[in-house]
Scaffold this motif. Structure first.
Motif, PDB file in Angstrom:
ATOM      1  N   PRO A  45       0.829  -1.206   0.000  1.00  0.00           N
ATOM      2  CA  PRO A  45       0.000   0.000   0.000  1.00  0.00           C
ATOM      3  C   PRO A  45       0.864   1.257   0.000  1.00  0.00           C
ATOM      4  N   GLN A 154      -2.991  -7.933   0.031  1.00  0.00           N
ATOM      5  CA  GLN A 154      -3.898  -7.306  -0.927  1.00  0.00           C
ATOM      6  C   GLN A 154      -4.409  -8.298  -1.968  1.00  0.00           C
ATOM      7  N   ARG A 157      -8.356  -9.741  -2.468  1.00  0.00           N
ATOM      8  CA  ARG A 157      -9.382  -8.984  -3.183  1.00  0.00           C
ATOM      9  C   ARG A 157      -9.258  -9.153  -4.692  1.00  0.00           C
ATOM     10  N   ALA A 166     -16.085  -6.617  -1.792  1.00  0.00           N
ATOM     11  CA  ALA A 166     -16.499  -5.388  -1.104  1.00  0.00           C
ATOM     12  C   ALA A 166     -17.959  -5.012  -1.258  1.00  0.00           C
ATOM     13  N   THR A 171     -18.380   1.282   3.957  1.00  0.00           N
ATOM     14  CA  THR A 171     -17.028   1.824   4.154  1.00  0.00           C
ATOM     15  C   THR A 171     -16.282   0.983   5.179  1.00  0.00           C
ATOM     16  N   ARG A 182      -6.173   1.943   6.055  1.00  0.00           N
ATOM     17  CA  ARG A 182      -6.718   1.764   4.707  1.00  0.00           C
ATOM     18  C   ARG A 182      -8.243   1.782   4.778  1.00  0.00           C
ATOM     19  N   THR A 184     -11.707   1.421   2.406  1.00  0.00           N
ATOM     20  CA  THR A 184     -12.189   0.956   1.104  1.00  0.00           C
ATOM     21  C   THR A 184     -13.702   1.100   1.026  1.00  0.00           C
ATOM     22  N   LEU A 287     -13.638   0.159  -7.054  1.00  0.00           N
ATOM     23  CA  LEU A 287     -13.184   0.086  -5.669  1.00  0.00           C
ATOM     24  C   LEU A 287     -12.334   1.311  -5.378  1.00  0.00           C
ATOM     25  N   THR A 289      -9.922   3.053  -2.772  1.00  0.00           N
ATOM     26  CA  THR A 289      -9.058   2.750  -1.641  1.00  0.00           C
ATOM     27  C   THR A 289      -8.351   4.028  -1.233  1.00  0.00           C
ATOM     28  N   LEU A 291      -5.592   5.304   1.347  1.00  0.00           N
ATOM     29  CA  LEU A 291      -4.558   4.982   2.324  1.00  0.00           C
ATOM     30  C   LEU A 291      -4.165   6.282   3.016  1.00  0.00           C
TER      31      LEU A 291
END
Length: 326
Positions: A45, A154, A157, A166, A171, A182, A184, A287, A289, A291
């Motif tokens: 990430p 990771q 997914r 997801a 959230t 993180r 998502t 998706l 994401t 970070l």
């Protein structure tokens, strides 16, 4: 988390990572041998990977780079030594420059990827062999144990697909370390529209409002590296709360894919965070994401305790319903 163990052995000069996945060996093989899937998880990430060359043949090579939130690039190369479908492959793994040539003063390692069937899916066994104890220590000091763990965590997914991973979960907030969180959220809509919703003021004002009863009073953003931005909110009459806002600088932009920025609460001496937003589209869904890098664990915990996730979910639900569903 998929990774079950990461260990180093100074006597055998190895670093070994093991991970378990609820997917067959053939699916794991595809994720490691198709670049559009591989670059979704190979970099940890904050350091996503981009493969610029991938000649998947014995004697062929791959060249990739990982890009930091600040835009720095770290290059690597693989020379494929052995390929046995679908059980694994072996490469000579080298720190490299932008041409793929070995970087001066950096080690090369033999890295084996092995994929084994299990009763519930498959197991990844990744063993890296070093030429000296000094080379092993050097790579560990670079953060290889933590980085490889975060990267391989990771992969689930990618194997599941974005919707299975997801959809319907709202959230999600994951604490990755003392300083990294993180967040998502799957949006049932195309990446192009989700990107516009994050970068066009007219669209931002329609959804990025948090809970009902708030309005956006300032929305200044241009998605260009080096540009400042500013957002502010205030409660409607009858809604409790005090006006607040955020300001910062955009550090990096990859259109429709990534935007990195600093974020500081306007009018305070609170330290800024580093926000790294990435978008991945699959099967008509995107998706998101985010970070977030905090200065320390205490600041991280203070922010998480504010109910940040609930406010973000209210905004994302509004984005999905009004801009995409509408």
């Amino acid at each position: 988390m998929p990774v079950t163990d990461v260990r180093t052995d100074p006597e055998a000069l190895t670093m070994t990572l093991e991970a378990e996945f609820a997917a067959p060996v053939e699916r794991l093989w595809a994720a490691f041998t198709q670049t559009e899937q591989l670059q979704q998880f190979w970099g940890p990430p904050g350091w996503p990977a981009t493969f610029v060359e991938f000649d998947f043949t014995v004697g062929g090579r791959a060249i990739y780079y990982m890009t930091s939130p600040q835009g720095e690039k770290s290059y690597g190369s693989w020379e494929f030594l052995d390929i046995t479908e679908p059980s694994g492959f072996t490469v000579l793994d080298t720190f490299a420059d932008e041409t793929g040539a070995p970087a001066e003063g950096m080690p090369s390692m033999r890295m084996e990827m092995r994929f084994e069937p299990t009763a519930s899916g498959s197991r990844l066994l990744n063993v890296t062999y070093f030429t000296s104890a000094e080379a092993l220590e050097q790579v560990v000091e670079f953060g290889a144990v933590e980085g490889s763990t975060l990267a391989m965590n990771q992969l689930d997914r990618v194997l599941m697909g974005l919707r299975a991973y997801a959809e319907g979960k709202g959230t999600q907030v994951e604490v990755l370390s003392d300083t990294h969180v993180r967040i998502t959220r799957l949006i049932d809509g195309p990446r192009e529209l989700v990107w516009r919703a994050h970068t066009e003021p007219d669209l931002l004002r329609q959804w990025q409002l948090g809970p009902d009863g708030w309005r956006m009073t300032a929305c200044e953003i241009e998605p260009v590296a080096g540009m400042p931005y500013r957002f502010a909110w205030a409660p409607d009459e009858g809604t409790e709360g005090e006006p607040f806002g955020f300001d910062g600088e955009i550090l990096q932009v990859v259109p429709q894919a990534r935007m990195v920025s600093t974020e500081h609460m306007t009018g305070t001496d609170y330290p800024a965070t580093l926000n790294d937003l990435t978008l991945i589209e699959e099967d008509g869904a995107t998706l998101m994401t985010l970070l977030v890098e905090y200065p320390d664990a205490a600041t991280r915990d203070i922010v998480l305790a504010t109910g940040m996730a609930e406010g973000m979910e209210a905004s994302y639900a509004r984005l999905e319903a009004e801009l995409i569903g509408g």
